[in-house]
Design a protein around this motif. Structure first.
Motif, PDB file in Angstrom:
ATOM      1  N   PHE A 146      12.571  26.848  -3.764  1.00 42.60           N
ATOM      2  CA  PHE A 146      11.340  27.008  -2.787  1.00 42.60           C
ATOM      3  C   PHE A 146      11.353  28.063  -2.034  1.00 42.60           C
ATOM      4  N   TRP A 147      12.459  28.477  -1.635  1.00 41.24           N
ATOM      5  CA  TRP A 147      12.510  29.754  -0.821  1.00 41.24           C
ATOM      6  C   TRP A 147      12.260  30.962  -1.707  1.00 41.24           C
ATOM      7  N   PRO A 148      12.500  31.252  -2.817  1.00 41.90           N
ATOM      8  CA  PRO A 148      12.239  32.587  -3.583  1.00 41.90           C
ATOM      9  C   PRO A 148      10.485  32.324  -3.948  1.00 41.90           C
ATOM     10  N   ASN A 149       9.921  31.327  -3.591  1.00 45.48           N
ATOM     11  CA  ASN A 149       8.504  31.199  -4.111  1.00 45.48           C
ATOM     12  C   ASN A 149       7.684  30.768  -2.775  1.00 45.48           C
ATOM     13  N   GLY A 150       7.872  31.285  -1.865  1.00 47.82           N
ATOM     14  CA  GLY A 150       7.186  31.458  -0.432  1.00 47.82           C
ATOM     15  C   GLY A 150       5.798  31.986  -0.681  1.00 47.82           C
ATOM     16  N   ALA A 151       4.968  31.479   0.277  1.00 41.06           N
ATOM     17  CA  ALA A 151       3.593  31.972   0.354  1.00 41.06           C
ATOM     18  C   ALA A 151       3.496  32.683   1.589  1.00 41.06           C
ATOM     19  N   HIS A 152       2.349  33.618   1.756  1.00 46.57           N
ATOM     20  CA  HIS A 152       2.312  34.441   3.012  1.00 46.57           C
ATOM     21  C   HIS A 152       1.653  33.220   3.893  1.00 46.57           C
ATOM     22  N   PRO A 153       1.930  33.207   5.054  1.00 44.24           N
ATOM     23  CA  PRO A 153       1.348  32.453   6.006  1.00 44.24           C
ATOM     24  C   PRO A 153      -0.215  32.100   6.052  1.00 44.24           C
ATOM     25  N   ARG A 154      -0.857  33.221   5.755  1.00 47.25           N
ATOM     26  CA  ARG A 154      -2.358  33.147   5.600  1.00 47.25           C
ATOM     27  C   ARG A 154      -2.917  32.320   4.496  1.00 47.25           C
ATOM     28  N   GLU A 155      -2.015  31.936   3.357  1.00 48.38           N
ATOM     29  CA  GLU A 155      -2.276  31.103   2.276  1.00 48.38           C
ATOM     30  C   GLU A 155      -1.874  29.636   2.563  1.00 48.38           C
ATOM     31  N   GLU A 156      -0.984  29.297   3.446  1.00 46.13           N
ATOM     32  CA  GLU A 156      -0.543  27.988   3.942  1.00 46.13           C
ATOM     33  C   GLU A 156      -1.713  27.337   4.446  1.00 46.13           C
ATOM     34  N   LEU A 157      -1.430  26.080   4.474  1.00 50.84           N
ATOM     35  CA  LEU A 157      -2.438  25.070   5.482  1.00 50.84           C
ATOM     36  C   LEU A 157      -2.262  25.222   6.797  1.00 50.84           C
ATOM     37  N   LYS A 158      -3.441  25.146   7.383  1.00 49.11           N
ATOM     38  CA  LYS A 158      -3.642  25.693   8.595  1.00 49.11           C
ATOM     39  C   LYS A 158      -3.377  24.332   9.617  1.00 49.11           C
TER      40      LYS A 158
ATOM     41  N   HIS B 102       0.745  -1.002   0.043  1.00 53.05           N
ATOM     42  CA  HIS B 102      -0.016   0.024  -0.039  1.00 53.05           C
ATOM     43  C   HIS B 102       0.865   1.410  -0.082  1.00 53.05           C
ATOM     44  N   PRO B 103       0.242   2.540  -0.293  1.00 57.09           N
ATOM     45  CA  PRO B 103       1.135   3.625  -0.219  1.00 57.09           C
ATOM     46  C   PRO B 103       1.780   3.755   1.178  1.00 57.09           C
ATOM     47  N   PHE B 104       2.816   3.937   1.501  1.00 60.14           N
ATOM     48  CA  PHE B 104       3.372   4.323   2.792  1.00 60.14           C
ATOM     49  C   PHE B 104       4.303   5.444   3.064  1.00 60.14           C
ATOM     50  N   GLN B 105       4.332   6.358   2.100  1.00 60.37           N
ATOM     51  CA  GLN B 105       5.408   7.376   2.252  1.00 60.37           C
ATOM     52  C   GLN B 105       4.655   8.788   1.509  1.00 60.37           C
ATOM     53  N   VAL B 106       4.868   9.749   2.625  1.00 59.96           N
ATOM     54  CA  VAL B 106       4.279  11.065   2.169  1.00 59.96           C
ATOM     55  C   VAL B 106       5.286  12.059   2.502  1.00 59.96           C
ATOM     56  N   LEU B 107       5.609  13.195   1.465  1.00 57.19           N
ATOM     57  CA  LEU B 107       6.276  14.129   1.876  1.00 57.19           C
ATOM     58  C   LEU B 107       5.317  15.298   1.905  1.00 57.19           C
ATOM     59  N   VAL B 108       5.522  16.160   3.162  1.00 50.57           N
ATOM     60  CA  VAL B 108       4.826  17.228   3.208  1.00 50.57           C
ATOM     61  C   VAL B 108       5.630  18.445   3.499  1.00 50.57           C
ATOM     62  N   GLN B 109       5.381  19.433   2.636  1.00 46.63           N
ATOM     63  CA  GLN B 109       6.002  20.919   2.784  1.00 46.63           C
ATOM     64  C   GLN B 109       5.153  21.659   3.268  1.00 46.63           C
ATOM     65  N   VAL B 110       5.626  21.979   4.860  1.00 47.15           N
ATOM     66  CA  VAL B 110       4.635  22.854   5.469  1.00 47.15           C
ATOM     67  C   VAL B 110       4.751  24.107   5.171  1.00 47.15           C
TER      68      VAL B 110
ATOM     69  N   ASP C 121       3.216  27.027  14.389  1.00 46.45           N
ATOM     70  CA  ASP C 121       2.600  25.755  15.010  1.00 46.45           C
ATOM     71  C   ASP C 121       3.201  24.327  14.517  1.00 46.45           C
ATOM     72  N   LEU C 122       4.438  24.378  14.400  1.00 48.01           N
ATOM     73  CA  LEU C 122       5.213  23.252  14.069  1.00 48.01           C
ATOM     74  C   LEU C 122       4.931  22.057  14.932  1.00 48.01           C
ATOM     75  N   VAL C 123       4.857  22.261  16.244  1.00 45.70           N
ATOM     76  CA  VAL C 123       4.700  21.303  17.176  1.00 45.70           C
ATOM     77  C   VAL C 123       3.516  20.836  16.934  1.00 45.70           C
ATOM     78  N   GLU C 124       2.508  21.662  16.899  1.00 41.04           N
ATOM     79  CA  GLU C 124       1.065  20.960  16.631  1.00 41.04           C
ATOM     80  C   GLU C 124       0.861  19.992  15.377  1.00 41.04           C
ATOM     81  N   ILE C 125       1.762  20.476  14.136  1.00 45.17           N
ATOM     82  CA  ILE C 125       1.626  19.978  13.105  1.00 45.17           C
ATOM     83  C   ILE C 125       2.354  18.452  13.401  1.00 45.17           C
TER      84      ILE C 125
END
Length: 339
Positions: free
Chosen positions: A41-53, A20-28, A84-88
């Protein structure tokens, strides 16, 4: 190992055996305090309000749990810029095996303790050269080498299983292709593990600077020799052996399993087959259930024929995909075990 960890590891093993699928990469986040030339990636950052909560990651973790237990690579950008890295990490640790990759700059004793208390299973700190001047120059910030090694020591000191849960991560490229031995001696002195990933130059956000190139000589035998000499070099031997094939005759590489047994979720919630093809979006976890998105991505022919990278995330997938190889299982349960 605690009973909780044992149950989690057994569920993860069952996921692999069942193919089954077993590996996920997540860019927070794409945001980062460094300016590495091999990363766009760093030149293409999004504002925190646009990122996943935080709640988006909690929902994603629950939907993944319905499919099984996954190895979750939490990446960026620099994940520590998320407040919120700890909560993620806590959200993913409830049912999965969370790994964190960081440049180490923002690591503090308080944050490190909180991450392990939240259930962090493994952490990799990026260091590419034995010499601080070279690493600082490559990463674009003076003092980042010193901060990275300080983070390594902090993580090792506070990890429940000590050095087993901490490693240095090195990007293997042309201008450090023979520098690994010096780095291995340094990571051994700090009593942590060591991993490497071959530079990717052909992905959607890769290879924008011409000075960053893949190695130009065969390296597999040299690396396998170092694997034998340094027990803390925590790598799949199948992956190290495949580096020469990638640098030479890529037709000898196995079929890529991105999109079937692994996939990527970016900082905006877009799901793609892998981090190298994040422009190939099949849906967004904010808009529809993950299961429906993965169904559309299954058996993706354009990925199965792709040989554009030989990064460690692919190496992990190749060693354990389709039930795994005997050598892959031996390496995973041996020197790569984190508890």
């Amino acid at each position: 190992m605690s009973l909780t960890e044992l149950k989690r590891d057994l569920r993860f093993a069952a996921q692999i055996v069942g193919r089954h699928p077993f590996q996920v990469l997540v860019q927070v986040t794409n945001r980062c305090n460094l300016t590495c030339g091999f990363c766009d990636f760093w030149p293409n950052g999004a504002h925190p309000r646009e990122e996943l909560k935080t709640e988006d990651f909690q929902r994603l973790a629950d939907q993944l749990a319905e499919l099984g237990t996954f190895l979750i690579s939490i990446e960026g950008g620099e994940p520590f810029v998320r407040q919120d890295l700890v909560e993620i990490v806590r959200a993913f640790a409830k049912h999965h095996v969370p790994l964190l990759y960081t440049n180490g700059w923002f690591a503090t004793e308080e944050k490190v303790k909180a991450l392990f208390d939240a259930g962090l299973a493994q952490v990799g700190v990026s260091i590419d050269y034995p010499e601080a001047e070279r690493h600082d120059a490559k990463r674009g910030l003076k003092g980042c080498t010193e901060r990275a090694w300080r983070a390594v020591d902090l993580f090792r000191e506070h990890a429940p299983h000590g050095s087993r849960q901490v490693h240095v991560m090195t990007v293997l490229m042309h201008d450090n292709q023979h520098a690994l031995e010096g780095l291995l001696r340094q990571s051994a002195a700090h009593d942590v593990g060591h991993c490497l990933t071959l530079l990717s130059t052909m992905g959607f956000r890769r290879g924008k600077e011409v000075t960053d190139k893949v190695p130009d000589v065969a390296l597999s035998q040299e690396l396998l020799g170092q694997w034998k000499r340094y027990p803390h070099f925590r790598m799949f031997r199948d992956y190290l052996a495949g580096i020469d094939h990638f640098l030479g005759d890529r037709s000898k590489l196995p079929v890529c399993r991105a999109g079937t047994q692994s996939f990527n979720v970016d900082h905006l919630g877009n799901v793609s087959p892998c981090i190298e093809k994040i422009n190939r979006r099949f849906g967004n976890v904010r808009d529809e259930p993950l299961k429906a998105i993965l169904e559309r991505m299954k058996d993706l022919e354009e990925v199965r024929g792709c040989q554009d990278c030989w990064t460690l995330c692919r190496g992990f997938n190749q060693s354990l995909g389709q039930g795994g190889t005997l050598k892959g299982w031996l390496d995973l349960g041996g020197r790569m075990k984190s508890s």
